[in-house]
Each structure stands twice: as structure tokens, then as C-alpha cells.
Design an enzyme around this catalytic site. Structure first.
Site, PDB file in Angstrom:
ATOM      1  CB  SER A 138      -0.559   0.184   0.983  1.00  0.00           C
ATOM      2  OG  SER A 138      -1.927   1.299   1.330  1.00  0.00           O
ATOM      3  CB  SER A 139       1.215   3.918  -1.746  1.00  0.00           C
ATOM      4  OG  SER A 139      -0.275   4.531  -2.525  1.00  0.00           O
ATOM      5  CD  GLN A 140      -4.613   3.892   1.736  1.00  0.00           C
ATOM      6  OE1 GLN A 140      -5.071   4.609   3.249  1.00  0.00           O
ATOM      7  NE2 GLN A 140      -5.064   3.296   1.026  1.00  0.00           N
ATOM      8  NE  ARG A 175     -12.296  -3.106  -3.050  1.00  0.00           N
ATOM      9  CZ  ARG A 175     -11.612  -1.102  -2.888  1.00  0.00           C
ATOM     10  NH1 ARG A 175     -10.610  -0.782  -3.046  1.00  0.00           N
ATOM     11  NH2 ARG A 175     -12.310  -0.725  -1.952  1.00  0.00           N
ATOM     12  CG  ASP A 191      -9.018   2.236  -5.233  1.00  0.00           C
ATOM     13  OD1 ASP A 191      -8.513   1.317  -4.668  1.00  0.00           O
ATOM     14  OD2 ASP A 191      -7.891   3.501  -4.597  1.00  0.00           O
ATOM     15  CE  LYS A 230      -6.601  -1.340  -3.435  1.00  0.00           C
ATOM     16  NZ  LYS A 230      -5.837  -0.287  -2.993  1.00  0.00           N
ATOM     17  NE  ARG A 265     -11.971   2.462  -4.120  1.00  0.00           N
ATOM     18  CZ  ARG A 265     -12.110   4.212  -4.510  1.00  0.00           C
ATOM     19  NH1 ARG A 265     -13.542   4.350  -5.631  1.00  0.00           N
ATOM     20  NH2 ARG A 265     -11.613   5.138  -4.260  1.00  0.00           N
TER      21      ARG A 265
END
Length: 283
Positions: free
Chosen positions: A19-21, A193, A162, A189, A235
Site C-alpha cells: 500500500s502506498s499509504q 476485490r 481502485d 483492499k 467500491r
């Protein structure tokens, strides 16, 4: 989880394929510390655009961070301070993707507030839809999507994961075969997903399957409709709601309120654009 002490400047190693977060969070904090720091990204960096966005925003607010892409390393000088300024927040391409999809499925739909030169990785939805034969164009600073005959494509979503759920919807109603490739991070996610969108679109009549970390779809002109689950994932809910546009029977979504995570007014906007929501299922 128990945390003690202060964050210290230093050299950190972080994976770039989860995760880039995690990296963005560290980037926000490390410049405020008493010394210099580095973040060495130890794997191929996915969702790179989100790191670029973070560095860009920091610069706007007076903080310098250096991204050496050849070395896959971020260099963060310490003893910095964020400075206040006025800033206009641009629209969210990730959310706009749902309405653009609705537009090429049944449109027209126009979306305002988007930055056509945005650093957001999900801006690529404009070009992906065009590559599927979708009519998307700018008019008076609004992005317009018109009803189109869509065709299947192969698309690598490693840098824009996403978008995968709504791309699965478009592929399900496009002519021919669609391949959504390199989606390993989709399994990390709010839900898995890949499994979620394959399961729920399958319930609506789509010819869709998972092969490893890829989604394979054979398009149809119309879907059947039916009951779907949210997987507690905003999503997935929004994608299924857009899929209802080309379903011959009703679509019932269990767990519809998952949209509140990112888009609390989604259902209001859905109605404004002509979506028919039977209130008994919202109560």
C-alpha cells in the site's frame, strides 16, 4: 497495539507493493523531525502516482522531499515546517470513474470539478474508456461521457487498482473479451476485490471469472440483474449500482451503506442522474 516514545529520524525500508499509504503517511511526518531520513522502497513501487501526489502537495505547503526514482528511494530533510496557504481541492477521479462508466453505458453524464492535468493515478480512466470505444470528451471544463458501443480490452491495473471493480462492469457489457491484469493488491483492499467483483457481477449474469490475480470477462449486451452483497466495500457497492443500468431485472444490494466510507452522497447523486431506487430496500 501499544505505541511508546517518539518517531525518530533515520533510514527506513518499506515495501512498495502492499500500500502506498504507508509511504505517504511516513512522508507527512518525517520532515518535522530533528534530523534527515530516507525511505528505501524494497520492491517495485505500485500506485506510484499517489507518492507523486504526496510529494507535490508537501511542496505546495513548504516542505521539500526528493524522490530518486532510479534508486527507488525518498530523501526527506528534517527540521522542516508546513506553511499555511489557500488551496482548491480538485475532484476525485476515482469516484468520477463510476459516473463516466454510467455515461458510456446509458449517458450522457457530465462531471465537473476534475483537473485534466491531475497527478491522480485514476485519471487514466479517461483513456481506458476511450480505448474501449467510449465517447469521452471535455466541454466547458466538464468531462462528458456519452452512450457508446464498448469493446473489450486488456488493461494492467497495477498502478490504478481502485478502478478494477468499475472496469469489470464495463467489460461485462462490452463486446468481446476483457482482461483486467496484475491485480494482486486488490486482494488486500476493504475486501478481496477480485473475488468480490467476480462473485457479485456473476450474480447479475456476467460471464466473469478470476484467473490467478487477473479478471477475465466475456462481454454481454445486457445483464440479468439479481441480489448482490456489498462485502462491506464501497467500491463494490458503487460498481454493482452502476451495473444495474444495463440489467433487465432489478438489482438488490445488501449492505448499500458501505458507500459512506468515501461517498456518502452517492445515492443522492444516483437519483439526480435518473437512477431509480426503490425506497423499501433503503429502509
Amino acid at each position: 497495539m501499544t505505541l511508546k516514545g517518539k518517531l525518530k529520524p533515520g533510514n527506513y525500508s518499506v515495501r512498495g507493493d502492499v500500500s502506498s499509504q504507508f509511504i505517504s503517511g511516513m512522508l507527512l511526518a518525517l520532515p518535522l523531525l530533528s534530523g534527515d531520513s530516507t525511505i528505501q522502497i524494497t520492491t517495485k513501487l505500485e500506485s506510484e502516482a499517489y507518492i507523486d501526489m504526496t510529494v507535490y502537495m508537501q511542496k505546495l505547503f513548504g516542505v521539500e522531499v526528493y524522490f530518486d526514482k532510479e534508486e527507488n528511494k525518498l530523501i526527506i530533510p528534517g527540521k522542516q515546517k508546513y506553511m499555511p496557504r489557500n488551496y482548491y481541492v480538485e475532484g476525485d477521479w476515482s469516484q468520477a470513474a463510476f459516473w463516466l462508466a454510467a455515461g458510456v453505458m446509458s449517458g450522457p453524464v457530465s462531471v465537473s470539478g476534475l483537473n485534466r492535468n491531475s497527478l491522480q493515478g485514476d485519471k487514466v480512466i479517461e483513456n481506458i474508456i476511450k480505448s474501449m470505444g467510449g465517447k469521452v470528451y471535455w466541454e466547458n471544463n466538464r468531462l462528458v461521457a456519452e452512450k457508446s458501443n464498448l469493446k473489450g480490452i486488456s488493461v494492467d491495473i497495477s498502478q490504478c487498482p481502485d478502478l478494477a471493480p468499475i472496469l469489470a462492469v464495463l467489460g461485462s457489457v462490452g463486446e468481446g473479451k476483457t482482461e483486467i491484469l496484475n491485480g494482486s493488491r486488490l486482494r488486500l483492499k476493504e475486501s478481496d476485490r477480485i473475488k468480490a467483483i467476480v462473485t457479485e457481477m456473476g450474480k447479475l449474469g456476467a460471464d466473469i471469472s478470476e484467473e490467478g490475480d487477473n479478471i477475465i470477462i466475456n462481454g454481454k449486451k445486457i445483464l440479468s440483474g439479481g441480489n448482490a452483497s456489498s462485502w462491506n466495500d464501497h467500491r463494490i457497492v458503487m460498481s454493482v449500482a452502476i451495473a444495474a443500468v444495463l440489467c433487465k431485472n432489478n438489482v438488490i444490494i445488501e449492505g448499500f451503506s458501505a458507500v459512506n466510507k468515501s461517498y456518502p452522497s452517492f445515492w443522492e447523486h444516483y437519483k439526480i442522474l435518473g437512477g431509480n431506487i426503490v425506497e423499501q430496500y433503503l429502509g
